[in-house]
Design a protein around this motif. Structure first.
Motif, PDB file in Angstrom:
ATOM      1  N   GLU A  30      45.144   5.997  -0.899  1.00 29.50           N
ATOM      2  CA  GLU A  30      46.273   6.646  -1.561  1.00 29.50           C
ATOM      3  C   GLU A  30      47.382   6.970  -0.557  1.00 29.50           C
ATOM      4  O   GLU A  30      48.561   6.707  -0.807  1.00 29.50           O
ATOM      5  CB  GLU A  30      45.816   7.945  -2.244  1.00 29.50           C
ATOM      6  CG  GLU A  30      44.999   7.757  -3.500  1.00 29.50           C
ATOM      7  CD  GLU A  30      44.639   9.092  -4.129  1.00 29.50           C
ATOM      8  OE1 GLU A  30      45.347   9.522  -5.057  1.00 29.50           O
ATOM      9  OE2 GLU A  30      43.643   9.710  -3.687  1.00 29.50           O
ATOM     10  N   GLU A  31      47.003   7.545   0.567  1.00 30.15           N
ATOM     11  CA  GLU A  31      48.011   7.962   1.531  1.00 30.15           C
ATOM     12  C   GLU A  31      48.670   6.761   2.200  1.00 30.15           C
ATOM     13  O   GLU A  31      49.860   6.809   2.523  1.00 30.15           O
ATOM     14  CB  GLU A  31      47.377   8.896   2.561  1.00 30.15           C
ATOM     15  CG  GLU A  31      46.893  10.194   1.934  1.00 30.15           C
ATOM     16  CD  GLU A  31      46.756  11.305   2.950  1.00 30.15           C
ATOM     17  OE1 GLU A  31      47.364  11.201   4.041  1.00 30.15           O
ATOM     18  OE2 GLU A  31      46.057  12.275   2.655  1.00 30.15           O
ATOM     19  N   ALA A  32      47.922   5.697   2.384  1.00 27.41           N
ATOM     20  CA  ALA A  32      48.500   4.513   3.022  1.00 27.41           C
ATOM     21  C   ALA A  32      49.449   3.773   2.098  1.00 27.41           C
ATOM     22  O   ALA A  32      50.490   3.274   2.533  1.00 27.41           O
ATOM     23  CB  ALA A  32      47.392   3.570   3.493  1.00 27.41           C
ATOM     24  N   THR A  33      49.120   3.700   0.823  1.00 27.87           N
ATOM     25  CA  THR A  33      49.904   2.878  -0.115  1.00 27.87           C
ATOM     26  C   THR A  33      50.954   3.665  -0.871  1.00 27.87           C
ATOM     27  O   THR A  33      51.872   3.080  -1.451  1.00 27.87           O
ATOM     28  CB  THR A  33      48.981   2.205  -1.148  1.00 27.87           C
ATOM     29  OG1 THR A  33      48.360   3.214  -1.966  1.00 27.87           O
ATOM     30  CG2 THR A  33      47.921   1.356  -0.462  1.00 27.87           C
ATOM     31  N   GLY A  34      50.806   4.992  -0.897  1.00 24.70           N
ATOM     32  CA  GLY A  34      51.747   5.820  -1.647  1.00 24.70           C
ATOM     33  C   GLY A  34      51.367   6.004  -3.093  1.00 24.70           C
ATOM     34  O   GLY A  34      52.036   6.751  -3.822  1.00 24.70           O
ATOM     35  N   GLU A  87      48.730  -4.775  -9.603  1.00 24.69           N
ATOM     36  CA  GLU A  87      48.640  -5.124  -8.187  1.00 24.69           C
ATOM     37  C   GLU A  87      48.040  -3.964  -7.394  1.00 24.69           C
ATOM     38  O   GLU A  87      47.168  -4.160  -6.533  1.00 24.69           O
ATOM     39  CB  GLU A  87      50.011  -5.487  -7.629  1.00 24.69           C
ATOM     40  CG  GLU A  87      49.959  -5.953  -6.173  1.00 24.69           C
ATOM     41  CD  GLU A  87      51.325  -6.291  -5.593  1.00 24.69           C
ATOM     42  OE1 GLU A  87      51.376  -6.705  -4.411  1.00 24.69           O
ATOM     43  OE2 GLU A  87      52.345  -6.130  -6.303  1.00 24.69           O
ATOM     44  N   ALA A  88      48.494  -2.751  -7.692  1.00 23.70           N
ATOM     45  CA  ALA A  88      47.930  -1.577  -7.028  1.00 23.70           C
ATOM     46  C   ALA A  88      46.463  -1.405  -7.402  1.00 23.70           C
ATOM     47  O   ALA A  88      45.618  -1.088  -6.556  1.00 23.70           O
ATOM     48  CB  ALA A  88      48.724  -0.333  -7.404  1.00 23.70           C
ATOM     49  N   ALA A  89      46.159  -1.622  -8.670  1.00 23.98           N
ATOM     50  CA  ALA A  89      44.780  -1.462  -9.136  1.00 23.98           C
ATOM     51  C   ALA A  89      43.843  -2.423  -8.411  1.00 23.98           C
ATOM     52  O   ALA A  89      42.756  -2.033  -7.956  1.00 23.98           O
ATOM     53  CB  ALA A  89      44.717  -1.680 -10.641  1.00 23.98           C
ATOM     54  N   PHE A  93      53.204   1.023  -3.107  1.00 25.39           N
ATOM     55  CA  PHE A  93      52.961   1.515  -4.455  1.00 25.39           C
ATOM     56  C   PHE A  93      53.430   2.957  -4.615  1.00 25.39           C
ATOM     57  O   PHE A  93      52.930   3.699  -5.465  1.00 25.39           O
ATOM     58  CB  PHE A  93      51.469   1.402  -4.792  1.00 25.39           C
ATOM     59  CG  PHE A  93      50.906   0.016  -4.570  1.00 25.39           C
ATOM     60  CD1 PHE A  93      51.537  -1.106  -5.082  1.00 25.39           C
ATOM     61  CD2 PHE A  93      49.737  -0.163  -3.824  1.00 25.39           C
ATOM     62  CE1 PHE A  93      51.024  -2.381  -4.867  1.00 25.39           C
ATOM     63  CE2 PHE A  93      49.219  -1.426  -3.606  1.00 25.39           C
ATOM     64  CZ  PHE A  93      49.866  -2.545  -4.135  1.00 25.39           C
ATOM     65  N   GLU A  94      54.396   3.341  -3.790  1.00 20.24           N
ATOM     66  CA  GLU A  94      54.931   4.701  -3.850  1.00 20.24           C
ATOM     67  C   GLU A  94      55.406   5.004  -5.267  1.00 20.24           C
ATOM     68  O   GLU A  94      56.141   4.229  -5.881  1.00 20.24           O
ATOM     69  CB  GLU A  94      56.103   4.837  -2.877  1.00 20.24           C
ATOM     70  CG  GLU A  94      56.526   6.273  -2.600  1.00 20.24           C
ATOM     71  CD  GLU A  94      55.556   6.997  -1.685  1.00 20.24           C
ATOM     72  OE1 GLU A  94      55.244   8.165  -1.993  1.00 20.24           O
ATOM     73  OE2 GLU A  94      55.118   6.401  -0.678  1.00 20.24           O
TER      74      GLU A  94
END
Length: 551
Positions: free
Chosen positions: A117-121, A426-428, A89-90
């Protein structure tokens, strides 16, 4: 509120991040990815051995350490991270609207989400709302089409608007069937009807709610007060009350008395200030056993006509009780909202309180609490009689009438249709899965976060000892919640469009009786008339159909 909580001791401003956090988080993300390939690194085994993760996070910060720091909460998010979307999700921004209630809710979600946040971007943008503004802000956004948020933290009571209005999207199977989410572990009333609409699951529970009764064990164990009670002609043994009539008698008796610590003893703490409709939950707790007849499933409306019941003698009696209890309350109780009342009880003021489960959740783990080992718990008080709306008479109930109130139906996380249209659903949903996972939800119950038990696994009293709770106290606390959830005469909160409007209209009127501007009957007649207007505006037939289905 559940869903609500007293102020935390930690500074809500972000702490400086540790220099090695990114490598830790990336490694956790890589471990999650490895799980999809069947790889077995040591970190993977740590991150996915559920009992091991649970034990690690429940030790943060540990018994006697006070409220968790922001760094503590970040660490819980790191250890519990479980996503196979590293870097997926960068560049995406997920907007989350949630409650900023005296340092909890969003102020816990934010640090617990940094590892994600840091893992997914992805980046999370937080929209913070107060308790009083939470419903109006949500309702206005949906009504105007200006929906800025992709995830909303909302009440089960708002689902008539959120879900019935088509403003949210169903939960995907990738979350519903995820082992770390463990849908089957969620308590039954939060599987259905709450969090669903037309048989489809939409919301992820992070909280379960009901009002139960909290009382000072040390006060009711006082031999001096017991002797004074007997000499004053008090009825029955001096013991924790089981009926609202006894609550009233004790509130009058405690005037001018001192508790075992030599401090003034006050009676019941009713939140009496206007607070965007939130005070109405406490008013309905007061009316619960007077108005919920065991032979009638309907509490709020006549399901045949959708005529409001709130100006019936049962609700008027409850309002008169609240007025009569004011002389035995702390000074200026008329201006006390829910958080003032919660903070007062934890600080040792007041002997009785009807509240969400946050008093017990804060008794041992909050820096503000001075009532450790002094609080007892039970379902809401009952009444020897209950109003029969059909006959217009009061019926006597052998063994008292009890009617626990599932107030608010817990906070849930919902992904909006607007978020799907913006391409971030999808990110949500991946973030929702992280925040509502089994391990994180347990930690948020044991340590103050504003969340109350929503899963069967939350009722293991032994787990609560990690936060400093004596197991027997934890068991009594959890039993009062479970007994409320499962009671045959429970009141399931209103869950039709306009729920927040009904609550605000009622609060506007019953608070006028509290101030002496109107009599209780006049206030509730006004409230009932306003409820009729709201029902007609939404459509009486449609509201009746939805209300009847909810019963």
């Amino acid at each position: 509120m559940g869903g609500n909580a007293v102020a935390s001791s930690f500074d809500p401003q972000p702490f400086r991040r540790r220099t090695n956090r990114r490598s830790i988080v990336k490694a956790a993300g890589a471990a999650a990815a490895a799980s999809t390939l069947g790889l077995g690194t040591p970190l993977l085994r740590r991150a996915h051995a559920q009992e091991s993760v649970k034990d690690q996070i429940l030790a943060i910060p540990g018994p006697g350490a006070g409220a968790p720091s922001e760094a503590d909460i970040e660490r819980v998010g790191e250890l519990s991270l479980n996503t196979d979307k590293q870097g997926a999700f960068e560049g995406q921004t997920v907007v989350f609207q949630g409650l900023s209630n005296a340092g909890f809710h969003v102020n816990v979600f934010r640090p617990i989400s940094r590892a994600w946040e840091e893992a997914t971007g992805a980046t999370i943008e937080w929209i913070e709302v107060t308790q009083a503004d939470s419903y109006p802000r949500m309702s206005q956004a949906f009504a105007t089409g200006n929906v800025e948020f992709d995830i909303i933290e909302g009440s089960g009571g708002w689902e008539g608007e959120m879900l019935g209005g088509g403003y949210c999207v169903p939960m995907p199977d990738s979350v519903l069937n995820a082992p770390e989410y463990d849908y089957d572990d969620i308590v039954p009333y939060l599987q259905s009807p709450t969090r669903t609409w037309d048989g489809v699951t939409y919301g992820a529970s992070v909280d379960g709610d009901m009002h139960h009764f909290n009382y000072r064990k040390d006060v009711f164990a006082s031999e001096d007060l017991a002797a004074e009670w007997a000499s004053s002609g008090g009825e029955g043994d001096f013991a924790p009350p089981t009926t609202w009539q006894q609550v009233q008698a004790y509130s009058q008796f405690f005037q001018g008395k001192t508790d075992p610590d030599g401090l003034p003893t006050y009676g019941i703490l009713d939140p009496l200030a206007r607070s965007g409709g939130v005070g109405t939950y406490f008013f309905f707790s007061r009316a619960s056993s007077y108005a919920k007849h065991p032979d009638d499933p309907a509490f709020f409306f006549d399901p045949e006509t959708m005529q409001s019941k709130i100006n019936s003698p049962a609700f008027v009696r409850a309002l008169q009780d609240m007025i009569d209890a004011i002389p035995g309350a702390p000074p200026d109780q008329q201006n006390a909202d829910l958080l003032k009342t919660l903070g007062d009880f934890l600080a040792g003021t007041g002997t009785m309180a009807h509240w969400w489960a946050d008093i017990g959740a804060n008794e041992y783990a909050s820096d503000q609490s001075v009532v450790q080992d002094k609080v007892g718990f039970s379902i809401l008080p009952g009444s020897p009689d209950v109003y029969n709306y059909g006959t217009g008479e009061w019926d006597t109930i052998e063994g008292n009438n009890f009617a626990p109130y599932l107030a608010f139906l817990g906070w849930g996380l919902y992904v909006t249709t607007a978020g799907e249209e913006r391409g971030v659903s999808e990110a949500a949903w991946d973030l929702v899965k992280h925040l509502s996972s089994k391990d994180i939800s347990l930690w948020m119950n044991v340590y103050p976060s504003g969340m109350n038990p929503s899963r069967e696994s939350h009722f293991n009293a032994a787990d609560w000892t990690a936060g400093g709770y004596p197991e027997a106290d934890a068991q009594e606390y959890l039993d009062s919640i479970a007994d409320s959830y499962n009671h045959p005469n429970r009141i399931v909160d209103l869950r039709i469009p306009g729920q927040g409007e009904y609550w605000i209209a009622a609060e506007d009127e019953w608070t006028r009786a509290i101030s002496g501007e109107l009599s209780p009957q006049e206030a509730m007649d006004n409230a009932a008339a306003r409820w009729e207007e709201i029902t007609d505006r939404y459509g009486r037939d449609a509201q009746r159909e939805l209300y009847t289905a909810s019963l």
